[in-house]
Each structure stands twice: as structure tokens, then as C-alpha cells.
Design an enzyme around this catalytic site. Sequence first.
Site, PDB file in Angstrom:
ATOM      1  N   ASN A   1       5.615  -8.805 -17.612  1.00  0.00           N
ATOM      2  CA  ASN A   1       4.853  -8.854 -16.375  1.00  0.00           C
ATOM      3  C   ASN A   1       4.975 -10.447 -16.110  1.00  0.00           C
ATOM      4  OD1 ASN A   1       2.885  -9.277 -14.602  1.00  0.00           O
ATOM      5  ND2 ASN A   1       1.654  -7.532 -15.044  1.00  0.00           N
TER       6      ASN A   1
ATOM      7  N   GLU B   1       5.100  -6.177 -11.796  1.00  0.00           N
ATOM      8  CA  GLU B   1       4.355  -7.139 -11.037  1.00  0.00           C
ATOM      9  C   GLU B   1       5.241  -8.057 -10.449  1.00  0.00           C
ATOM     10  OE1 GLU B   1      -0.308  -8.545 -10.406  1.00  0.00           O
ATOM     11  OE2 GLU B   1       0.584  -8.134 -12.615  1.00  0.00           O
TER      12      GLU B   1
ATOM     13  N   TYR C   1       4.425  -0.105 -14.137  1.00  0.00           N
ATOM     14  CA  TYR C   1       3.238  -1.256 -14.143  1.00  0.00           C
ATOM     15  C   TYR C   1       2.083  -0.172 -14.061  1.00  0.00           C
ATOM     16  CZ  TYR C   1       0.167  -4.536 -11.967  1.00  0.00           C
ATOM     17  OH  TYR C   1      -0.601  -5.298 -11.774  1.00  0.00           O
TER      18      TYR C   1
ATOM     19  N   ASP D   1       3.751  -2.879 -18.682  1.00  0.00           N
ATOM     20  CA  ASP D   1       2.134  -3.092 -18.486  1.00  0.00           C
ATOM     21  C   ASP D   1       1.604  -2.001 -18.396  1.00  0.00           C
ATOM     22  OD1 ASP D   1      -0.262  -3.967 -18.107  1.00  0.00           O
ATOM     23  OD2 ASP D   1       0.298  -5.540 -16.570  1.00  0.00           O
TER      24      ASP D   1
ATOM     25  N   ASN E   1      -1.611  -1.643 -18.840  1.00  0.00           N
ATOM     26  CA  ASN E   1      -2.944  -1.849 -18.522  1.00  0.00           C
ATOM     27  C   ASN E   1      -4.011  -0.950 -19.408  1.00  0.00           C
ATOM     28  OD1 ASN E   1      -3.553  -3.653 -16.576  1.00  0.00           O
ATOM     29  ND2 ASN E   1      -2.312  -2.727 -15.094  1.00  0.00           N
TER      30      ASN E   1
ATOM     31  N   ASP F   1       0.275 -14.727 -16.617  1.00  0.00           N
ATOM     32  CA  ASP F   1      -0.627 -14.556 -17.752  1.00  0.00           C
ATOM     33  C   ASP F   1      -0.451 -13.575 -18.878  1.00  0.00           C
ATOM     34  OD1 ASP F   1      -0.556 -12.516 -15.552  1.00  0.00           O
ATOM     35  OD2 ASP F   1      -2.653 -12.617 -15.103  1.00  0.00           O
ATOM     36  N   HIS F   2       0.765 -13.106 -18.817  1.00  0.00           N
ATOM     37  CA  HIS F   2       1.444 -12.092 -19.790  1.00  0.00           C
ATOM     38  C   HIS F   2       2.492 -12.852 -20.459  1.00  0.00           C
ATOM     39  CE1 HIS F   2      -0.290  -8.152 -18.227  1.00  0.00           C
ATOM     40  NE2 HIS F   2      -0.537  -8.903 -17.172  1.00  0.00           N
TER      41      HIS F   2
END
Length: 256
Positions: free
Chosen positions: A7, A34, A107, A148, A150, A248-249
Amino acid sequence: MRIATWNVNSVKAREPRLLAWLDEKKPDVVCLQEVKSTTELFPAEQVGELGYTAATHVDGRWNGVALLSRVGIDDVVRGFPGEPGFPDPETRAISATCGGVRIWSIYVPNGRTPDDPHYEYKLTWLAALRDAVAADLAGHTDLAVCGDFNVAPTDADVWDPAVFVNSTHVTAPERAALSALLDTGLRDVVPTPMKGPFPFTYWDYRAGMFHQNKGMRIDLVYATPTVADRVSSAVVDREARKGKGPSDHAPIIVDF
């Protein structure tokens, strides 16, 4: 074969890092999430100079997924049958056959909070994904669903379960949805962490979260046994989360 999932949280913002990383790690197939791009703005030419063909499913606002391959990319499918929307279907899934392996880049919707309509959308989306993957498995022995998700599969996949009480990503229905996906005949390819005992893949941008290793494992690789049994290495590339302007990943790299 080396596959990776990442991501990037905006391919435009991460383009120099992505290109340098591709050149260094040389994965055969990369699943991106993303990407937040349009077809015209996606750096297809730049990755092409490194030997990759790109297939994208983007809308230029949020979300967006892509596949990069240097071992061929055939039978590309954007989205999947029965995919729900919010209210319209979003750019959250793309699949293709690369080097003889069926690969999905997904995603999953965030869900926001358990009492938000987006949470029900997330569960509905995961259920529809499960059905679509089950159908795809009928025609493909070697298959991997990467991206991702989530969702943290277990309490061991978050740095402090107490912090996430009454939050998304850890609820029983979300984890049940992951289990249902695995029940189609997939296995969780758990990567080796590069720091500490937990293979976290995401750390909030807030100061200190990454350096304190207060993260989550929400980026996953689910693969058929014919792929999972041949895995020789699976790692979280934590180095890619360091430095100036990272996502951030961190990416996951799997060799098989």
C-alpha cells in the site's frame, strides 16, 4: 518467482521511492494499493523502463489498485462479479495471470467505525470477494490474493489489543470474513518480521509509532497450497517504511 504487495498511499507521492525499490528488490509481480491516481498520471512509462507492464484500476480520487509484472500479465479483470459499492463500486480490486499464477491486488474498505454504514459495506464487500475468489479458484491452481485487507487476523497482529476495543480492524465479524476467505482453500503466508517478534506491516504516521513498533499486520498474502508450500522466503521489508516521505505501510516480499 518473487511477488510483493505494498500500500503505497499515493503512487505520485511515492514514485521515486517505488522506482528505486523496484530496481533494488526486483520483484516479478507487485500488487499496489491506495495508488490515488488516474490512468494518465500513473507512472506506467517509468515502471516500463524497469521492465514492468502495468495494469491499473483507478479513479483519480481515493483508493486505486494496480499490478506490475515483468513475467507477463494476461486476462486482467478490474473489480469482480457481485462487487458492492458505496454507493457505486470503487477501484478496490484487480486480478490477472502473471507467469502462470493468478494474482489479485485488493484494497478492502476501511470500515471507519463499527456503527458506521461503511462497516457494513466492508463486510458485504469481503463476502462478495470470497465468492469471487472461490469462483476464480475453479480455474486456477496457483493463486494469491494480496493487499491491504484492513483487518488484523488475530490479537497478536496488533501492538496492543486494548487500544483497539470498539474499533474496526479487529472485530469478530471482520475476522470471520477473513476465515471465510481462507476456507475457499487459501493459506495465510505470514511474513518474517525484520524487527521484534511481530510481522507488522502498518504503523500510523503519528510521532514515534513506527520507531516504537506500535503497528498492525493488515497487509496480507493469502495463497493456494500449491503456492504456499513452495514459499522459500516471506518478509516484511521494514526498511521501505524508513526515511523521508514513506508510506505508512511496508511492503511484503514473498519468494516461491
